[in-house]
Scaffold this motif. Structure first.
Motif, PDB file in Angstrom:
ATOM      1  N   LEU A  91      -5.011   8.075  -1.437  1.00 54.54           N
ATOM      2  CA  LEU A  91      -4.676   9.478  -1.245  1.00 54.54           C
ATOM      3  C   LEU A  91      -5.525  10.050  -0.108  1.00 54.54           C
ATOM      4  O   LEU A  91      -6.727   9.802  -0.038  1.00 54.54           O
ATOM      5  N   VAL A  92      -4.874  10.795   0.781  1.00 53.42           N
ATOM      6  CA  VAL A  92      -5.572  11.471   1.875  1.00 53.42           C
ATOM      7  C   VAL A  92      -5.435  12.971   1.651  1.00 53.42           C
ATOM      8  O   VAL A  92      -4.332  13.480   1.450  1.00 53.42           O
ATOM      9  N   ALA A  93      -6.567  13.663   1.674  1.00 57.78           N
ATOM     10  CA  ALA A  93      -6.589  15.098   1.391  1.00 57.78           C
ATOM     11  C   ALA A  93      -7.146  15.860   2.589  1.00 57.78           C
ATOM     12  O   ALA A  93      -8.361  16.091   2.678  1.00 57.78           O
ATOM     13  N   PRO A  94      -6.281  16.272   3.518  1.00 58.42           N
ATOM     14  CA  PRO A  94      -6.763  17.039   4.670  1.00 58.42           C
ATOM     15  C   PRO A  94      -7.005  18.503   4.313  1.00 58.42           C
ATOM     16  O   PRO A  94      -6.395  19.057   3.392  1.00 58.42           O
ATOM     17  N   GLY A  95      -7.878  19.116   5.089  1.00 61.78           N
ATOM     18  CA  GLY A  95      -8.033  20.561   5.027  1.00 61.78           C
ATOM     19  C   GLY A  95      -6.981  21.225   5.896  1.00 61.78           C
ATOM     20  O   GLY A  95      -5.971  20.624   6.264  1.00 61.78           O
ATOM     21  N   ILE A 129      -7.409   3.346   6.411  1.00 58.47           N
ATOM     22  CA  ILE A 129      -7.203   2.933   5.017  1.00 58.47           C
ATOM     23  C   ILE A 129      -6.329   1.679   4.962  1.00 58.47           C
ATOM     24  O   ILE A 129      -6.634   0.709   4.259  1.00 58.47           O
ATOM     25  N   TYR A 130      -5.233   1.695   5.717  1.00 55.71           N
ATOM     26  CA  TYR A 130      -4.302   0.567   5.680  1.00 55.71           C
ATOM     27  C   TYR A 130      -4.926  -0.699   6.266  1.00 55.71           C
ATOM     28  O   TYR A 130      -4.653  -1.813   5.790  1.00 55.71           O
ATOM     29  N   ASP A 131      -5.754  -0.554   7.286  1.00 56.98           N
ATOM     30  CA  ASP A 131      -6.321  -1.709   7.973  1.00 56.98           C
ATOM     31  C   ASP A 131      -7.386  -2.424   7.162  1.00 56.98           C
ATOM     32  O   ASP A 131      -7.783  -3.545   7.509  1.00 56.98           O
ATOM     33  N   MET A 132      -7.867  -1.802   6.088  1.00 56.97           N
ATOM     34  CA  MET A 132      -8.796  -2.509   5.210  1.00 56.97           C
ATOM     35  C   MET A 132      -8.088  -3.722   4.595  1.00 56.97           C
ATOM     36  O   MET A 132      -6.869  -3.701   4.401  1.00 56.97           O
ATOM     37  N   PRO A 133      -8.845  -4.770   4.262  1.00 57.65           N
ATOM     38  CA  PRO A 133      -8.217  -5.916   3.592  1.00 57.65           C
ATOM     39  C   PRO A 133      -7.544  -5.476   2.296  1.00 57.65           C
ATOM     40  O   PRO A 133      -7.967  -4.495   1.674  1.00 57.65           O
ATOM     41  N   GLN A 134      -6.515  -6.201   1.885  1.00 57.55           N
ATOM     42  CA  GLN A 134      -5.763  -5.807   0.696  1.00 57.55           C
ATOM     43  C   GLN A 134      -6.644  -5.706  -0.547  1.00 57.55           C
ATOM     44  O   GLN A 134      -6.366  -4.923  -1.451  1.00 57.55           O
ATOM     45  N   GLU A 135      -7.746  -6.448  -0.573  1.00 57.59           N
ATOM     46  CA  GLU A 135      -8.614  -6.394  -1.749  1.00 57.59           C
ATOM     47  C   GLU A 135      -9.545  -5.174  -1.742  1.00 57.59           C
ATOM     48  O   GLU A 135     -10.339  -4.991  -2.667  1.00 57.59           O
ATOM     49  N   VAL A 136      -9.440  -4.331  -0.703  1.00 56.34           N
ATOM     50  CA  VAL A 136     -10.265  -3.123  -0.604  1.00 56.34           C
ATOM     51  C   VAL A 136      -9.354  -1.902  -0.613  1.00 56.34           C
ATOM     52  O   VAL A 136      -8.462  -1.777   0.222  1.00 56.34           O
ATOM     53  N   ASN A 137      -9.595  -1.002  -1.558  1.00 49.95           N
ATOM     54  CA  ASN A 137      -8.781   0.214  -1.646  1.00 49.95           C
ATOM     55  C   ASN A 137      -9.677   1.440  -1.493  1.00 49.95           C
ATOM     56  O   ASN A 137     -10.539   1.702  -2.337  1.00 49.95           O
ATOM     57  N   ILE A 138      -9.473   2.186  -0.420  1.00 53.94           N
ATOM     58  CA  ILE A 138     -10.119   3.487  -0.280  1.00 53.94           C
ATOM     59  C   ILE A 138      -9.283   4.448  -1.116  1.00 53.94           C
ATOM     60  O   ILE A 138      -8.215   4.892  -0.704  1.00 53.94           O
ATOM     61  N   ARG A 139      -9.733   4.749  -2.300  1.00 56.50           N
ATOM     62  CA  ARG A 139      -8.902   5.472  -3.260  1.00 56.50           C
ATOM     63  C   ARG A 139      -8.574   6.889  -2.804  1.00 56.50           C
ATOM     64  O   ARG A 139      -7.459   7.374  -3.040  1.00 56.50           O
ATOM     65  N   LEU A 141      -1.124  12.189 -10.189  1.00 59.82           N
ATOM     66  CA  LEU A 141      -0.170  11.081 -10.289  1.00 59.82           C
ATOM     67  C   LEU A 141      -0.657   9.874  -9.481  1.00 59.82           C
ATOM     68  O   LEU A 141      -0.440   8.721  -9.874  1.00 59.82           O
ATOM     69  N   SER A 142      -1.317  10.140  -8.354  1.00 64.09           N
ATOM     70  CA  SER A 142      -1.803   9.027  -7.527  1.00 64.09           C
ATOM     71  C   SER A 142      -2.844   8.204  -8.274  1.00 64.09           C
ATOM     72  O   SER A 142      -2.800   6.968  -8.278  1.00 64.09           O
ATOM     73  N   GLU A 143      -3.783   8.882  -8.922  1.00 58.12           N
ATOM     74  CA  GLU A 143      -4.833   8.169  -9.658  1.00 58.12           C
ATOM     75  C   GLU A 143      -4.255   7.449 -10.871  1.00 58.12           C
ATOM     76  O   GLU A 143      -4.667   6.319 -11.197  1.00 58.12           O
ATOM     77  N   THR A 197       0.844  -1.193   0.000  1.00 55.81           N
ATOM     78  CA  THR A 197       0.000   0.000   0.000  1.00 55.81           C
ATOM     79  C   THR A 197       0.879   1.242   0.000  1.00 55.81           C
ATOM     80  O   THR A 197       1.855   1.328   0.759  1.00 55.81           O
ATOM     81  N   ILE A 198       0.519   2.206  -0.833  1.00 58.38           N
ATOM     82  CA  ILE A 198       1.143   3.531  -0.809  1.00 58.38           C
ATOM     83  C   ILE A 198       0.043   4.539  -0.547  1.00 58.38           C
ATOM     84  O   ILE A 198      -0.979   4.558  -1.250  1.00 58.38           O
ATOM     85  N   ILE A 199       0.223   5.350   0.481  1.00 57.13           N
ATOM     86  CA  ILE A 199      -0.730   6.406   0.799  1.00 57.13           C
ATOM     87  C   ILE A 199      -0.030   7.744   0.619  1.00 57.13           C
ATOM     88  O   ILE A 199       0.954   8.041   1.297  1.00 57.13           O
ATOM     89  N   ASN A 200      -0.515   8.522  -0.325  1.00 54.91           N
ATOM     90  CA  ASN A 200       0.062   9.837  -0.601  1.00 54.91           C
ATOM     91  C   ASN A 200      -0.745  10.908   0.119  1.00 54.91           C
ATOM     92  O   ASN A 200      -1.964  10.985  -0.028  1.00 54.91           O
ATOM     93  N   MET A 201      -0.043  11.737   0.885  1.00 56.16           N
ATOM     94  CA  MET A 201      -0.699  12.821   1.605  1.00 56.16           C
ATOM     95  C   MET A 201      -0.786  14.030   0.689  1.00 56.16           C
ATOM     96  O   MET A 201       0.233  14.610   0.311  1.00 56.16           O
TER      97      MET A 201
END
Length: 243
Positions: free
Chosen positions: A175-179, A222-232, A158-160, A129-133
């Motif tokens: 990708l996580v997009a905070p305010g 996001i990471y704790d979801m099973p590998q077959e589930v991606n919160i995009r 680039l993430s998409e 998993t790669i999570i881009n902030m």
């Protein structure tokens, strides 16, 4: 059984520090990267399985060397959090171009560097998993944020793109997009007018923005979801943020 390796860039403060605390509490071996390693060393962590390396994410060789060093001990990276970033506010009419370049280098090239360094082994394992902030500024414009907005729109794009390229290999790109949040991002801003405008905007929300802890819990979710589930993509902000 040892848990897999988690790598966090920009780990000295803000989102990165909070993410490190959460994964450390659950016993994940960590590689924490940043330019201010003395601040990372002062975090309230159990340092038994924590490596700290001074890395500028725009330096590909330095970045890769640190990751390979950790992988030799803990095995392949299973989660990379590309958190390192710079926000230098300023109006495009008078902001120094070197500030634009700093943001583009760190916020885009740093993310691309990290992704390329870990993707080959994730694809081979069909796991990782790669999570881009990124930022809400990667979805909409804000006054005095032109180059920063450009960099974060880039992170979204680039993430998409990479997500589509590796999804059939069972590798997750999220990708996580905070305010606006209570971080140290504003400490390097040189444009006093931009800072004044930002503070006035913040005051209009009651003077308190998003607590970084909740950004960290979002990354963990996001990471704790099973590998077959991606919160995009996940966007979050203080309830009172209007933009």
């Amino acid at each position: 059984m040892q848990k897999p390796l988690v790598v966090i860039t920009g780990a000295s403060s803000g989102f990165g520090a909070e993410i490190a605390k959460l994964f450390n509490q659950e016993g994940y071996p960590l590689l924490l990267l940043g330019r201010r390693t003395e601040k990372i060393a002062q975090l309230p962590l159990n340092f038994q399985d924590v490596m700290i390396e001074s890395v500028d994410v725009t330096d590909y060789q330095q970045f890769e060397k640190a990751i390979r060093k950790a992988e030799a001990i803990y095995g392949p990276v299973d989660l990379l959090v590309n958190n390192a970033g710079i926000m230098l506010l300023g109006n495009v009419q008078n902001q120094e171009p070197n500030e634009w370049q700093q943001m583009l280098n760190t916020n885009i090239m740093g993310v691309l560097n990290g992704m390329q360094i870990v993707l080959d082994q994730m694809i081979k394992r069909k796991h990782g998993t790669i999570i881009n902030m990124s930022s809400i500024a990667g979805k909409k414009a804000f006054i005095n944020h032109a180059a920063y907005v450009a960099s974060k729109f880039g992170v979204h794009g680039l993430s998409e793109t990479v997500r589509q390229e590796v999804s059939d290999k069972n590798v997750r790109i999220s990708l996580v997009a905070p305010g606006a949040a209570e971080t140290e991002l504003l400490t390097h801003v040189t444009d006093q007018n931009a800072l004044t405008d930002y503070q006035a905007w913040k005051n209009s929300m009651g003077g308190i923005t998003l607590d970084p802890h909740y950004v960290a819990t979002s990354v963990k979710f996001i990471y704790d979801m099973p590998q077959e589930v991606n919160i995009r993509e996940l966007a979050l902000a203080a309830t009172r943020q209007d933009g």
